[in-house]
Design an enzyme around this catalytic site. Structure first.
Site, PDB file in Angstrom:
ATOM      1  CG  ASP A 288      -7.400   3.317  -0.687  1.00 23.18           C
ATOM      2  OD1 ASP A 288      -7.844   2.168  -0.649  1.00 23.18           O
ATOM      3  OD2 ASP A 288      -7.545   4.114   0.282  1.00 23.18           O
TER       4      ASP A 288
ATOM      5  CE  LYS B  96      -4.443   0.958   0.200  1.00 22.90           C
ATOM      6  NZ  LYS B  96      -5.587   0.144  -0.247  1.00 22.90           N
TER       7      LYS B  96
HETATM    8  P1  NDP Z   1     -12.915   7.914  -2.736  1.00 28.64           P
HETATM    9  O1  NDP Z   1     -11.858   8.908  -2.504  1.00 28.64           O
HETATM   10  O2  NDP Z   1     -13.430   7.700  -4.114  1.00 28.64           O
HETATM   11  O3  NDP Z   1     -14.172   8.201  -1.797  1.00 28.64           O
HETATM   12  C1  NDP Z   1     -14.050   8.242  -0.421  1.00 28.64           C
HETATM   13  C2  NDP Z   1     -15.377   8.637   0.172  1.00 28.64           C
HETATM   14  O4  NDP Z   1     -15.321   8.475   1.593  1.00 28.64           O
HETATM   15  C3  NDP Z   1     -15.721  10.102  -0.077  1.00 28.64           C
HETATM   16  O5  NDP Z   1     -17.110  10.249  -0.110  1.00 28.64           O
HETATM   17  C4  NDP Z   1     -15.114  10.781   1.142  1.00 28.64           C
HETATM   18  O6  NDP Z   1     -15.706  12.029   1.481  1.00 28.64           O
HETATM   19  C5  NDP Z   1     -15.395   9.761   2.226  1.00 28.64           C
HETATM   20  N1  NDP Z   1     -14.339   9.866   3.248  1.00 28.64           N
HETATM   21  C6  NDP Z   1     -13.016   9.603   3.072  1.00 28.64           C
HETATM   22  N2  NDP Z   1     -12.339   9.842   4.203  1.00 28.64           N
HETATM   23  C7  NDP Z   1     -13.243  10.245   5.101  1.00 28.64           C
HETATM   24  C8  NDP Z   1     -13.167  10.633   6.446  1.00 28.64           C
HETATM   25  N3  NDP Z   1     -11.989  10.633   7.106  1.00 28.64           N
HETATM   26  N4  NDP Z   1     -14.314  10.989   7.065  1.00 28.64           N
HETATM   27  C9  NDP Z   1     -15.497  10.977   6.417  1.00 28.64           C
HETATM   28  N5  NDP Z   1     -15.631  10.634   5.119  1.00 28.64           N
HETATM   29  C10 NDP Z   1     -14.527  10.263   4.493  1.00 28.64           C
HETATM   30  O7  NDP Z   1     -12.339   6.524  -2.156  1.00 28.64           O
HETATM   31  P2  NDP Z   1     -12.818   5.037  -2.427  1.00 28.64           P
HETATM   32  O8  NDP Z   1     -14.276   5.005  -2.682  1.00 28.64           O
HETATM   33  O9  NDP Z   1     -11.892   4.445  -3.411  1.00 28.64           O
HETATM   34  O10 NDP Z   1     -12.489   4.332  -1.023  1.00 28.64           O
HETATM   35  C11 NDP Z   1     -13.451   4.226   0.017  1.00 28.64           C
HETATM   36  C12 NDP Z   1     -13.025   3.095   0.956  1.00 28.64           C
HETATM   37  O11 NDP Z   1     -12.983   1.864   0.236  1.00 28.64           O
HETATM   38  C13 NDP Z   1     -11.652   3.259   1.593  1.00 28.64           C
HETATM   39  O12 NDP Z   1     -11.688   2.683   2.883  1.00 28.64           O
HETATM   40  C14 NDP Z   1     -10.761   2.403   0.696  1.00 28.64           C
HETATM   41  O13 NDP Z   1      -9.602   1.969   1.365  1.00 28.64           O
HETATM   42  C15 NDP Z   1     -11.702   1.255   0.405  1.00 28.64           C
HETATM   43  N6  NDP Z   1     -11.411   0.447  -0.775  1.00 28.64           N
HETATM   44  C16 NDP Z   1     -11.266   1.028  -1.996  1.00 28.64           C
HETATM   45  C17 NDP Z   1     -11.034   0.232  -3.111  1.00 28.64           C
HETATM   46  C18 NDP Z   1     -10.961   0.806  -4.472  1.00 28.64           C
HETATM   47  O14 NDP Z   1     -10.865   0.030  -5.422  1.00 28.64           O
HETATM   48  N7  NDP Z   1     -11.042   2.107  -4.662  1.00 28.64           N
HETATM   49  C19 NDP Z   1     -10.864  -1.220  -2.988  1.00 28.64           C
HETATM   50  C20 NDP Z   1     -11.122  -1.725  -1.662  1.00 28.64           C
HETATM   51  C21 NDP Z   1     -11.365  -0.897  -0.616  1.00 28.64           C
HETATM   52  P3  NDP Z   1     -14.889  13.388   1.159  1.00 28.64           P
HETATM   53  O15 NDP Z   1     -14.831  13.452  -0.335  1.00 28.64           O
HETATM   54  O16 NDP Z   1     -15.711  14.455   1.787  1.00 28.64           O
HETATM   55  O17 NDP Z   1     -13.544  13.223   1.794  1.00 28.64           O
HETATM   56  O1  2IT Z   2      -7.988  -1.494  -0.758  1.00 27.97           O
HETATM   57  C1  2IT Z   2      -7.898  -1.965  -1.909  1.00 27.97           C
HETATM   58  O2  2IT Z   2      -8.008  -3.177  -2.120  1.00 27.97           O
HETATM   59  C2  2IT Z   2      -7.679  -1.045  -3.029  1.00 27.97           C
HETATM   60  N1  2IT Z   2      -7.619   0.164  -2.797  1.00 27.97           N
HETATM   61  C3  2IT Z   2      -7.491  -1.563  -4.419  1.00 27.97           C
HETATM   62  C4  2IT Z   2      -6.089  -2.008  -4.649  1.00 27.97           C
HETATM   63  C5  2IT Z   2      -5.743  -2.393  -6.069  1.00 27.97           C
HETATM   64  O3  2IT Z   2      -4.552  -2.649  -6.274  1.00 27.97           O
HETATM   65  O4  2IT Z   2      -6.610  -2.439  -6.946  1.00 27.97           O
END
Ligand code: NDP
Ligand code: 2IT
Length: 448
Positions: A169, A129
């Site tokens: 992420d 990561k």
């Molecule tokens: P994005 O940046 O696309 O979206 C994040 C969302 O969560 C936004 O709406 C953001 O609001 C909110 N958010 C983030 N941090 C905070 C915080 N500290 N407090 C309140 N709201 C928060 O990220 P992703 O959708 O990619 O990721 C969301 C989650 O999913 C994370 O935990 C990530 O690790 C996990 N994840 C992502 C994957 C991926 O493929 N993208 C794969 C597996 C897991 P704001 O814009 O206001 O900050």
């Molecule tokens: O938390 C996760 O699994 C991710 N943010 C996606 C990682 C990836 O390499 O696609």
């Protein structure tokens, strides 16, 4: 054998002492270690060869300065991170997070989770990561580009399609991946598509990667519900966040006949009792990069609750898709009291340990992130396959592969939980199934 429990508690104490102040990392380690005593009893070799101790120590950790200039010419200094946690099953694989709260602890907890998640996919990817405390919010495209170029000017020497393959992420989406990949290509003089995933499909990305995490979460949820003779269809759902994972979880929930009544961002919660209009959410978040509060301008019957907890809204299905520890004990109690039947984690480690206890006691179907949100990284591995064979698959084929992978992950978690005497406990199932794959590879490789 009480020694196994004793041994695990000693290992955990060592982790706490060796990594002072890294509370998220401690939490992620504890959650996994607390489920492994029966595995040590059954396989004494894991203890003899100190597999757990080795897994808790990252193979490598890179921290670097990232200087960049804003549009006014002012100089800023951020910190960049990339932790290669475990490469027993393949090149380090995991996303980059750009968020002001990021520090080494954040990257280590995420990297640790990623080891087991990636193992669960059954695909050849190790765990890693990275990220930065850079805040993309409110920055111009040019500023984000300059930051990404500076970040990659150091990172490029540490990554590669056979070494370490980053992706997105929080705060890192298609725009950032484009700038990062562009700079990598320029510095290395190679069009090395497989060094990054989450690329735009028009230049080497995979169809379905954008949707994969959210869709995968809902596929996993449906498997859990079907195991209880139930289904997503006709249920009321609440999805926190409104980023990549949340948006495509909502899309699949709606497609499978659920009504999604709320989503959020860090500013507050949108409650739309008629069911969210996803086109509006996409327009606000994917196109305008606006705040979710703007939703009510388009749908005045909906309500914006500034700074509120989304978990106060009654639902059958809860999908935390924002960030770590967003569900505390009080939120979990509220969910149970209000009759929620299933919680499935799109985010990484969204429930505190206290919340997890409440949910377990409440007999909810509980899908832990390292299994439920593995569809994103699994589809990243499919993107790597397409890049390696210089091929591009159709949306339908790729989604079917994703669906199969999620069914297999569910089956492995289900079977491991049964085998170790905790049927229906997918936390135990995911940790043990993921751990065993990594541990067996590490044993085979000698002392590494
Ligand atoms: P994005 O940046 O696309 O979206 C994040 C969302 O969560 C936004 O709406 C953001 O609001 C909110 N958010 C983030 N941090 C905070 C915080 N500290 N407090 C309140 N709201 C928060 O990220 P992703 O959708 O990619 O990721 C969301 C989650 O999913 C994370 O935990 C990530 O690790 C996990 N994840 C992502 C994957 C991926 O493929 N993208 C794969 C597996 C897991 P704001 O814009 O206001 O900050
Ligand atoms: O938390 C996760 O699994 C991710 N943010 C996606 C990682 C990836 O390499 O696609």
């Amino acid at each position: 054998m009480p020694e196994a429990t004793q041994r695990i508690s000693e290992i955990y104490q060592q982790v706490v002492e060796r990594n002072p102040g890294e509370t998220d990392f401690h939490q992620a380690v504890k959650e996994v270690l607390d489920t492994l005593a029966p595995v040590l009893r059954q396989h004494p070799k894991y203890a003899e060869r100190k597999i757990i101790e080795r897994i808790c120590e990252p193979e490598r950790q890179i921290i670097f300065r990232v200087p960049w200039q804003d549009d006014q010419g002012e100089v800023h200094i951020n910190r960049g991170f990339r932790v290669g946690f475990n490469s027993a099953l393949g090149p380090y694989k995991g996303g980059l997070r750009f968020h002001p709260s990021v520090y080494l602890d954040t990257i280590k907890f995420l990297g640790f989770e990623q080891i087991f998640k990636n193992a669960l996919t059954g695909l050849p990817i190790g765990g890693g990561k990275g990220g930065s405390d850079f805040d993309p919010k409110g920055k111009s495209d040019d500023e984000v580009m300059r930051f990404c170029q500076s970040y990659m000017t150091e990172l490029y020497r540490h990554i590669g399609e056979l070494t370490d393959v980053p992706a997105g992420d929080i705060g890192v989406g298609a725009r950032e991946i484009g700038y990062l990949f562009g700079q990598y290509k320029r510095i290395t003089n190679r069009y090395e598509s497989g060094v990054f995933t989450g690329k735009n499909p028009s230049w080497g990305g995979s169809l379905v990667r954008r949707e994969a995490t959210g869709y995968g979460v809902v596929f996993f949820l449906e498997e859990m519900l079907q195991a209880r003779d139930n289904s997503v269809s006709g249920k009321t759902a609440v999805v926190s966040g409104s980023g990549n994972v949340a948006i495509y979880a909502i899309e699949k929930l709606q497609g499978m006949g659920a009504k999604v009544v709320a989503c959020s961002d860090s500013g507050g919660v949108i409650y739309d009792p008629e069911g969210l209009n996803l086109e509006t959410v996409k327009q606000l978040k994917e196109v305008e990069r606006a705040r979710i509060s703007a939703y009510v301008k388009h749908h005045p019957h909906a309500e914006f609750r500034e700074g509120a907890s989304i978990w106060d809204i009654p639902c059958d299905l809860a999908l935390p898709c924002a960030t770590q520890n967003e569900i505390d004990e009080a939120a979990a109690k509220k969910l149970v009291e209000q009759g929620c039947i299933a919680l499935c984690e799109g985010a990484n480690m969204p429930c505190t340990p206290e919340a997890m206890k409440v949910l377990e006691a409440g007999k909810l179907a509980y899908g832990p992130g390292k299994a439920a949100n593995a569809g994103g990284v699994a589809t990243s591995a499919l993107e790597m396959q397409q890049n390696a064979s210089r091929d591009a698959w159709t949306f339908e084929h790729t989604e079917e592969r994703l669906h199969d992978i999620m069914r297999n992950i569910f089956r492995d978690c289900h079977n491991a939980a049964e085998e170790y005497g905790e049927p229906g406990n997918y936390v135990v199932g995911a940790n043990i199934a993921g751990f065993r794959r990594v541990a067996d590879a590490m044993l085979a490789f000698g002392l590494i």
